[in-house]
Every structure is written in structure tokens, then in C-alpha cells.
Design an enzyme around this catalytic site. Structure first.
Site, short mmCIF file in Angstrom:
data_model
loop_
_atom_site.label_atom_id
_atom_site.label_comp_id
_atom_site.label_asym_id
_atom_site.label_seq_id
_atom_site.Cartn_x
_atom_site.Cartn_y
_atom_site.Cartn_z
N HIS A 277 0.79 -1.10 -0.05
CA HIS A 277 0.01 0.03 -0.03
C HIS A 277 0.71 1.12 0.14
O HIS A 277 0.32 2.37 0.07
CB HIS A 277 -0.92 0.08 1.27
CG HIS A 277 -1.87 -0.96 1.31
ND1 HIS A 277 -3.40 -0.94 0.97
CD2 HIS A 277 -1.72 -2.28 1.68
CE1 HIS A 277 -4.01 -1.92 0.93
NE2 HIS A 277 -3.09 -2.79 1.39
N LYS B 155 -8.47 13.60 4.72
CA LYS B 155 -7.43 12.50 4.87
C LYS B 155 -6.55 12.67 5.81
O LYS B 155 -6.53 13.43 6.45
CB LYS B 155 -6.87 12.49 3.56
CG LYS B 155 -6.35 13.78 2.72
CD LYS B 155 -5.72 13.86 1.45
CE LYS B 155 -6.74 13.92 0.33
NZ LYS B 155 -6.75 12.60 -0.40
N ARG B 156 -5.79 11.45 6.19
CA ARG B 156 -4.55 11.59 6.99
C ARG B 156 -3.72 13.12 6.73
O ARG B 156 -3.54 13.23 5.49
CB ARG B 156 -3.86 10.57 7.13
CG ARG B 156 -4.16 9.06 7.76
CD ARG B 156 -3.60 7.99 7.57
NE ARG B 156 -3.19 7.78 6.19
CZ ARG B 156 -1.91 7.33 5.95
NH1 ARG B 156 -1.12 7.10 6.68
NH2 ARG B 156 -2.02 6.69 4.49
N LYS C 216 0.65 14.48 0.92
CA LYS C 216 -0.65 14.68 0.37
C LYS C 216 -0.96 16.33 0.42
O LYS C 216 -1.90 16.45 -0.11
CB LYS C 216 -1.79 14.15 1.64
CG LYS C 216 -1.55 12.66 1.65
CD LYS C 216 -2.58 12.13 2.93
CE LYS C 216 -2.58 10.69 2.98
NZ LYS C 216 -3.18 10.04 2.04
N THR D 140 -8.45 6.36 -1.73
CA THR D 140 -9.92 5.88 -1.93
C THR D 140 -10.96 7.13 -1.53
O THR D 140 -12.05 6.91 -2.25
CB THR D 140 -10.03 4.73 -0.78
OG1 THR D 140 -9.48 5.04 0.25
CG2 THR D 140 -9.38 3.35 -1.31
N LYS E 3 -14.82 8.17 -3.50
CA LYS E 3 -15.93 8.45 -2.66
C LYS E 3 -16.76 9.73 -3.06
O LYS E 3 -17.87 9.85 -3.42
CB LYS E 3 -15.78 8.51 -1.01
CG LYS E 3 -15.38 7.16 -0.48
CD LYS E 3 -14.77 7.28 0.82
CE LYS E 3 -13.97 5.86 1.15
NZ LYS E 3 -13.15 5.97 2.43
C1 26Q Z 1 4.10 1.35 9.96
C2 26Q Z 1 5.12 0.80 10.96
C3 26Q Z 1 4.87 1.39 12.28
C4 26Q Z 1 3.66 1.73 12.63
C5 26Q Z 1 2.83 2.06 11.70
C6 26Q Z 1 3.03 1.58 10.43
C7 26Q Z 1 1.80 1.95 9.38
C8 26Q Z 1 0.60 1.95 9.90
C9 26Q Z 1 -0.47 2.41 8.85
C10 26Q Z 1 2.13 2.22 8.03
C11 26Q Z 1 1.24 2.36 7.02
C12 26Q Z 1 -0.18 2.57 7.54
C13 26Q Z 1 -1.06 2.85 6.60
C14 26Q Z 1 -1.04 2.81 5.49
C15 26Q Z 1 -2.26 3.31 4.54
O1 26Q Z 1 -3.29 3.71 5.03
N1 26Q Z 1 -1.85 3.51 3.21
C16 26Q Z 1 -2.83 3.95 2.48
O2 26Q Z 1 -3.70 2.57 1.66
C17 26Q Z 1 -4.67 3.19 0.91
C18 26Q Z 1 -5.40 1.80 0.74
O3 26Q Z 1 -4.58 0.95 -0.46
C19 26Q Z 1 -4.17 3.66 -0.16
O4 26Q Z 1 -5.40 4.03 -0.93
C20 26Q Z 1 -3.45 5.03 0.00
O5 26Q Z 1 -2.85 5.62 -1.22
C21 26Q Z 1 -2.74 4.53 1.10
O6 26Q Z 1 -1.89 5.59 1.52
#
Ligand code: 26Q
Length: 813
Positions: free
Chosen positions: A355, A543-544, A549, A651, A655
Site C-alpha cells: 500500500h 484524509k490523514r 498529501k 480511496t 467516494k
Molecule cells: C508502520 C510502521 C509502524 C507503525 C505504523 C505503520 C503503518 C501504519 C499504517 C504504516 C502504514 C499505515 C497505513 C497506510 C495506508 O493507509 N496506506 C494507504 O492505503 C490505501 C489503501 O490501499 C491507499 O489508497 C493509500 O494511497 C495509502 O496511502
């Protein structure tokens, strides 16, 4: 399901009575909500039991979606929708003097995710069930979800999200299905019956207790399961007979360390504290999940060497990739298979989705930490890696640089993405552009070695929650116009394109948007005391919060519009309301500073009467799934402005499109495919392309100072960050200032500024032409069907999992 109003009313009154010994008159809203939720759950239980029984007895292939995050939000509304009983319940409740909408607002969001990745998992659960695919979620039952965000003085303040405070009506604790998960200890090697045997000693046992939540299919008698694991101490530690003071202290410490495992969801964090705990979380739910899958598989009596015919496991990002080694452990140490048999089965079962291409998000664990926590798993990973490196050396003899680079264990680190790729038969990206970047940039070595594994699955969103549930007026208009077949086959939304030029339809579309905006404006007035004009353009970025972003690009542009209005108060621009919603990871300083910047700009602009209410800025506190459902149907403009190549898919973009917003977008992630679907006249594209960004990153050639020195608009904006315009403290936005100038603007904000400003001039002029704008909205809705996650999930099912789409569950006796 079939339910008549009178039956519902009497069921409901009885449920309230049986649950709380109360009649409607005396009951609190919370109790009324719980009675309704409990009743809806009762309505699904029979189908749930039958589904499980059928799955067990038929041997039908099951897919288990392993994910650290399931951002499911609220369930009452979506369950009512999927059961097809929302209207009857609403009418029945109205007759009982209760508002269904009010009860829906009582439910706490299950915020068990950070953002896109977690929400995707939730959309997939809905789509698997509704497409008749036997698919289940496996994750952690965090006691605290993602923090609740408060904005105090413009700053983000994090408050723990105790979402379970009032209880959770949807889950069922399955005490009898608990599993033991083992941490730490040592491995002793012995020979038993001539077989090398690995005996795990002195480990710390943890009890994993599953909580099951039904996942209700739309208009089908199937109910899948989301199984979330909770960590608890093993009971024998509390043997009160042999109990001394020292034992007590030890037992308490043990209890606390165990309960910490499912205590809280980690924010996507640049801060590596609590790393060990995160690894523990990962192994905890992966081990519990796989053990329980094996246990129920063995109950069905099928042979172990056919496991891969009946089970598929999906690894959602690298977080659960320890599953590869854990399944090997179970098959070898417990089921006594040979390495080769176990490897064949494991790789055939596992599939991995990537992702992100941001390297800081790729998980790597220090070898020492890993070895101490999971000694047997580490041995297995070493052996996987030994064989993998041998294979690499056969293909690329002596190319040690490349082999080291690809190795699962290297530089004292265990690289989870490498483990996931080597141990899976499928590796997919989440949008076409993203998959191409993985294949040719980030993972190009792996692609050359395993070309057959790589494939694309563009993300999707469930149109049930993101259109039918959140925008019932639009959903009804669509059905009145083209019939209801789009609900089962969302691609048929494209029949709406015929009505593009129909003035009556255009007016209906416009008045629904207007009504949604008016509702939301009231909500904003009540919550924030900000008066906004429902006739202004609603321009939304939710979004986050992350530098890539580029919320900063948006806010700089708002400052620029404000500067222009100050210079020329009669400037002819259409009134706009800019909405932001975003949580920043607690340790991500720049992101938090950006929130403060947005709020400072909002305060300045919203309180300046000289600009005649032409601009308003609203920061929506605590962005969440339930808030998304409110704001998305109101948006005229959707901001999807990430630096090209950085957003894997997005995503939220889909929406907004489905709800008829016009997107301002870079050619990044799934925006590219949205443009192809809707046509370039119906989307506003701007900015650097992915290949340009990649090339600047590789070869240099960009200096943000040049833009600063040559573009006087940018020069002024950057200066305003630190000259006291926005804050008494000139240091307030220093990090943002420095990231843009001193650190050469890693995300090309200044480089894209001019193109972005022009894109917004286009938006302004397009919006002036009502008819043209309405046509664009219609075309966006009409071409959004391809982004339904039903479409996505069918491709996963067919290409990766080998699962079937069941029409209906056969009648059970
Ligand atoms: C990693 C290491 C330590 C702690 C946390 C993490 C961590 C946590 C959450 C790393 C990544 C995430 C989340 C990532 C995320 O939400 N990615 C998004 O995924 C979506 C679904 O595929 C995409 O549409 C987005 O582009 C992407 O940013």
C-alpha cells in the site's frame, strides 16, 4: 429479509423490555440504541450460524483477510441497509416516537484504523459478503482505537478513544475458541522418531480470545465474520493457592504486559518507540488467526496437504507478513510436513498487497529483537532466506550487491516486505500507476526475479456505504431515473450518462447537493458557530495529514486568494468554503504544525469582514468514518493533490466522485484511472507527473529557492509564514517554512503552486456555468461504478484467491 412493521414494533418493544427492563417512555437513548442494535443482531444470527455451518461442511474455499486495521465505523445503518429493513424499522420507530437517525448517532465509530488501508479492509469485508465470497477478516480487538482529536487553540490534542465504553452490541466473545500464543523462550532441538524436532521451552504464553462480528451481505442470506483477537493472561498464572507477595507482583506485571498487546492501535508513526509491542501485536493476531483456521479446517476432516485448496490468506501490507513463517511453523512442527510440502502449501495460500512506496513505512525489525521475541519464527525465516538467497545466486551468480539488497535479513534487520514477497504467490499494488512504480522502481529486483507474482488490483469503495447509506437522496434519484439494477451491478451507473444534458435531471442533482450542503451548514453552525453559505463552493480535503498529501499546498493557495482579495476587495471570485479534516500522527511534528496553520488561516479569514464572506475555512475536528459520511455528499470540489508518485491509490477520491464532486487532482494513484473513466473534461488535472517527480528525485534539477525568488505570490506567502501575519510567535510555522525552503521542498509544493492556482481558476470559471458543472457532476457519478469495491473484490477472488461467488446459501435443514 422480510419484516413487517407491526412485527418489528412488537419485537423492538420486547427487546427493550428484555434487555433493560424498561418501556419506551422511561428508556434512555443509549438503551434505545442498544435494543435496536441487539434486535438487528438477533435478526442476523440464524443466517450467521447457517453460513458457518455451510462453510464448514461444504469445504468451500475460504479467504481470510489479515489486517492490523479494520476501520469499519458504525454498523447499525449499514446492517439495516444490507438486510433491506431500514425503511420498515424507521417507520416502526417513528410510530413509537423514536427517531432512527438519532439512534444511529449514538453509536461510537469503531475507529480501528488510521486511514485508507484500514477503511479498504472494511470496504472489502462488505463487498466479499455482498458478492457471496466466503471471506473473513482477522485482526486485533484494540481496546483503544485511533485517538480522538480535539482542536484546542488551533492545536491538535489527542484524547484516548475508548470506543468500548458503552459496550459493543455487534460482537460476540467466543471463550471456547481461545488460542494460546507463545512469546520468547528458547528452542531445544531433539530427535523424535528420527525427525528433527523443535521444542519451545520457557516461553511466555498469552491467551488470545476471539470476538466475532457478523458481516452482513446485501440482499443475501449469507453472513461472514470479522474475528478480532483480544490478549488476556493465561489463568494458571493466578493460582491463588500458591500465592505469595512476590508471585502477586510478578503476576500483575505479566497481566499488564499481556493486556498491553491489544490495548491500543498504533498511529502510522515516524516514532519507533513501542516497536517491540507492535511486533508482538503482529505475531499475536497472526498466530491466533492461523491456529484457529487450522483448527476448524481439521474439524472438517480434510487432509492437511490440501489446505491450499480450501484456504487463502491475504496479507494487508507488511504488517501481518510474519504469517508466512507462522504457517510454515504450524505445518512443519505441528503437522509434521516436510519443508518442501509446507513451502508449497504456504506460498500457494499467501498473497500480499503493498500500500505504500514511502520507504519509512516499510517495516524492518532489528534481528535481536525479533530473535528474542520469536525464536522459532526467526529460525524459519533464516531458512527461508537461505534458500531464497541460493536461488538468487543461481539466477544472478556472484551479484552480491543485488542479493544483499533483496535478502530478507540484512544489515541486522528483518525486512518484512521481502518476507511477504518471497512467501506469497501474488504481490499486488493498489492502482495501475502504483503497480508500475513497484515493478520498475521500488521492487524492480523482485519483479525481475518473480515477474509472474506481480499484478494490479485497483482499490475500490463499497457503494452501499458510500452512496446508498450516506447519500440516500442521490441514491433514490438514481433508482428513480435508471432503475435499481445498479445496486447489484454498480457499473450500470453509467446509464446515467444519458441524462447528462437533461435539464430536469440536472436540476434534481443540483438540488440534492444543495440540500445536503444546507444540512451540513446547520451542523457547522451548531458545532463551531461558523456561519457558512450553502451557496458557496464546498471545497473539501479530508484524509490523514501527511506532507506528501500536500494540505500545505491547499492552505497556501487559500492564503493567496485571501491576499488577492485584500489587494482588491471587489475581485470577482465565487464564494468558497474550504473544509479540511485530518488527524496527524502524534509524533509527526510537521503534520501537527500544518493543522495549526490551517486553523490560524481559518481564524484570520473567517473574522475578516472586509472580504465579504467570499472565503471561509473550516477545520473539521476528529475526522472519522461517520464524519466522512456527512461531508462527502456535500462536496462540490474534491482535493486529491498528492505529489505525483507518492499516493499509492487513494480511496477518498473515489467516494467524492461517486457523490458527484469534481476532482482537482494530480496524476497520482487512482486519480489517473478516474481521469480515464470520466474523461479529461470532467476532472481538473494539474501539476508534475510521476515520471517528472521521479526524475527530479534521481537526477536533481529542482530548487525551491528559484520559485521563491521568481514568483512574487509564492515569495509573499512564504514570508507570511514567519513574519507575524498568522501568529504572534514567528517560530510557530518555522518547520513548514524550512521544509519548503531550506530542505528544498521535498514534495514539490512550490513547484506545483502556479499550476494549482490555475486549476482553481478553472474550477471557478466552470462553476459559473451551472449547466456545465451539473453535466460534470453527472458524468462523475455515472463513471464511478468501476470503483465499487465489488468490482475490485471479484478480481481478487478470481485472480488471486480462487474463491467462488455463491449466489445464495443453500437452504439448511
Ligand atoms: C508502520 C510502521 C509502524 C507503525 C505504523 C505503520 C503503518 C501504519 C499504517 C504504516 C502504514 C499505515 C497505513 C497506510 C495506508 O493507509 N496506506 C494507504 O492505503 C490505501 C489503501 O490501499 C491507499 O489508497 C493509500 O494511497 C495509502 O496511502
Amino acid at each position: 429479509m422480510i419484516l413487517d412493521k407491526e412485527k418489528f414494533k412488537s419485537d423492538y418493544v420486547r427487546k427493550l423490555m428484555n434487555s433493560f427492563a424498561e418501556e419506551i417512555e422511561g428508556a434512555s437513548k443509549l438503551h434505545k440504541y442498544f435494543a435496536l442494535g441487539g434486535l438487528v443482531r438477533d435478526y442476523v444470527t440464524e443466517n450467521w450460524v447457517n453460513t458457518n455451518k455451510y462453510y464448514l461442511e461444504s469445504g468451500e474455499k475460504q479467504i481470510y483477510y489479515f489486517s492490523m486495521e479494520f476501520l469499519i465505523g458504525r454498523l447499525l445503518g449499514s446492517n439495516l441497509l444490507n438486510l433491506g429493513i431500514r425503511q420498515v424499522c424507521k417507520d416502526g420507530l417513528t410510530e413509537l416516537g423514536i427517531s432512527l437517525e438519532e439512534l444511529e448517532e449514538i453509536e461510537n465509530d469503531a475507529g480501528l484504523g488510521n486511514g485508507g488501508l484500514g477503511r479498504l479492509a472494511a470496504c472489502f469485508l462488505d463487498s466479499m459478503a455482498s458478492s457471496g465470497i466466503p471471506g473473513h477478516g482477522c485482526g486485533i480487538r484494540y481496546r483503544y482505537g485511533l485517538f480522538e482529536q480535539k482542536i484546542i487553540d488551533g492545536y491538535q490534542v489527542e484524547v484516548p478513544d475508548y470506543w468500548l465504553r458503552d459496550g459493543n452490541v455487534w460482537e460476540i466473545r467466543k471463550e471456547n475458541k481461545a488460542i494460546e500464543v507463545r512469546f520468547g523462550g528458547k528452542i531445544r532441538i531433539d530427535y523424535i522418531n528420527n525427525r528433527m524436532t523443535f521444542i519451545h521451552e520457557d516461553y511466555e504464553p498469552v491467551r488470545a480470545v476471539p470476538y466475532d462480528t457478523p458481516v452482513v451481505a446485501y440482499d443475501k442470506n449469507m453472513v461472514n465474520t470479522l474475528r478480532l483477537w483480544s490478549a488476556e493472561p493465561i489463568a494458571w498464572e493466578f493460582d491463588f493457592n500458591t500465592f505469595s507477595r512476590g508471585d502477586y507482583v510478578k503476576a500483575e506485571a505479566y497481566r499488564a504486559s499481556v493486556e498491553a498487546i491489544s490495548q491500543v492501535l498504533y498511529p502510522d508513526d515516524s516514532n519507533w518507540e513501542g516497536k517491540l509491542l507492535r511486533l508482538k501485536q503482529q505475531y499475536f493476531f497472526v498466530s491466533a488467526g492461523l491456529q484457529s483456521i487450522l483448527r476448524s479446517y481439521k474439524k472438517s476432516g480434510l487432509p492437511i496437504n490440501e489446505l491450499n485448496k480450501h484456504i487463502a490468506v491475504h496479507i494487508n501490507d507488511t504488517h501481518p507478513s510474519v504469517a508466512v513463517a507462522e504457517l510454515m511453523r504450524i505445518l512443519i512442527d505441528e503437522e509434521l510436513l516436510s519443508w518442501d510440502e509446507a513451502w508449497h502449501i504456504t506460498t500457494d495460500i499467501m498473497a500480499y498487497t503493498n500500500h505504500t512506496i514511502l520507504s519509512e513505512a516499510l517495516e524492518k525489525w532489528p534481528v535481536d529483537m525479533f530473535k528474542n521475541l520469536l525464536p522459532r519464527i526467526y529460525m524459519i525465516i533464516e531458512e527461508i532466506n537461505r534458500r531464497f538467497c541460493e536461488a538468487l545466486n543461481r539466477k544472478w551468480p556472484g551479484q552480491w550487491g543485488r542479493i544483499n539488497n533483496m535478502s530478507i535479513i540484512n544489515d541486522g534487520l528483518v525486512k518484512m516486505a521481502h518476507l511477504a514477497i518471497v512467501g506469497s504467490h501474488s504481490v499486488n499494488g493498489v492502482a495501475e500507476l502504483h503497480t508500475e512504480i513497484l515493478k520498475h522502481q521500488e521492487l524492480s529486483n523482485f519483479y525481475q526475479f518473480y515477474p509472474e507474482k506481480f499484478n494490479n488490483k485497483t482499490n475500490g469503495i463499497t457503494h452501499r456505504r458510500w452512496l446508498m447509506k450516506c447519500n440516500p437522496k442521490l441514491s433514490n434519484l438514481i433508482t428513480d431515473t435508471i432503475g435499481s439494477s445498479w445496486i447489484k451491478a454498480p457499473i450500470e451507473l453509467n446509464s446515467l450518462a444519458k441524462y447528462k444534458y437533461d435539464p430536469a435531471f440536472q436540476n434534481k442533482i443540483a438540488s440534492i447537493k444543495k440540500a445536503n450542503k444546507a444540512n451540513f451548514s446547520n451542523l457547522i453552525k451548531n458545532k463551531y458557530g461558523i456561519v457558512i453559505d450553502p451557496n458557496s463552493i464546498f471545497d473539501v480535503q479530508v484524509k490523514r495529514l501527511h506532507a506528501y498529501k500536500r494540505q500545505i499546498l491547499n492552505v497556501l493557495h487559500i492564503m493567496h486568494l485571501y491576499n488577492k482579495l485584500k489587494e482588491n476587495p471587489s475581485l470577482d471570485i465565487l464564494p468558497r468554503t474550504f473544509f479540511f479534516g485530518a488527524k496527524a500522527s502524534p509524533s509527526y511534528h510537521l503534520a501537527k504544525q500544518t493543522i495549526k496553520l490551517i486553523n490560524s488561516v481559518a481564524t484570520k479569514i473567517n473574522n475578516d469582514s472586509s472580504i465579504n464572506d467570499k472565503l471561509k475555512v473550516v477545520f473539521l475536528e476528529n475526522y472519522s468514518v461517520s464524519l466522512a459520511e456527512k461531508i462527502i455528499p456535500c462536496a462540490d470540489v474534491s482535493e486529491q493533490i498528492s505529489t505525483a508518485s507518492k499516493e499509492a491509490s487513494g480511496t477518498g477520491n473515489m467516494k467524492f466522485m461517486m457523490n458527484g464532486a469534481v476532482t482537482v487532482a494530480t496524476l497520482d494513484g487512482a486519480n489517473v484511472e478516474m481521469k480515464d473513466a470520466v474523461g479529461e473534461d470532467n476532472i481538473v488535472i494539474f501539476g508534475l507527473k510521476a515520471n517528472e517527480v521521479i526524475s527530479y528525485n534521481k537526477y536533481g534539477g529542482y530548487s525551491s529557492w528559484d520559485v521563491y525568488n521568481n514568483d512574487m505570490r509564492v515569495n509573499k506567502l512564504i514570508t507570511q509564514l514567519v513574519d507575524g501575519t498568522l501568529s504572534h510567535s514567528r517560530a510557530e510555522f518555522k518547520n513548514i517554512y524550512e521544509s519548503l525552503l531550506m530542505f528544498n521542498d521535498e514534495y514539490f509544493v512550490l513547484k506545483d503552486f502556479d499550476a494549482y492556482a490555475k486549476a482553481h481558476e478553472r474550477v471557478d470559471s466552470l462553476y459559473r456555468n451551472n449547466t456545465k458543472w451539473n453535466e460534470m457532476c453527472i458524468m462523475n457519478i455515472a463513471h464511478s461504478g468501476v470503483f465499487s469495491s465489488d468490482n475490485t473484490i471479484k478480481q481478487y477472488s478470481k485472480d488471486i484467491w480462487g474463491t467462488r461467488e455463491l449466489k445464495l446459501l443453500p437452504e439448511m435443514d
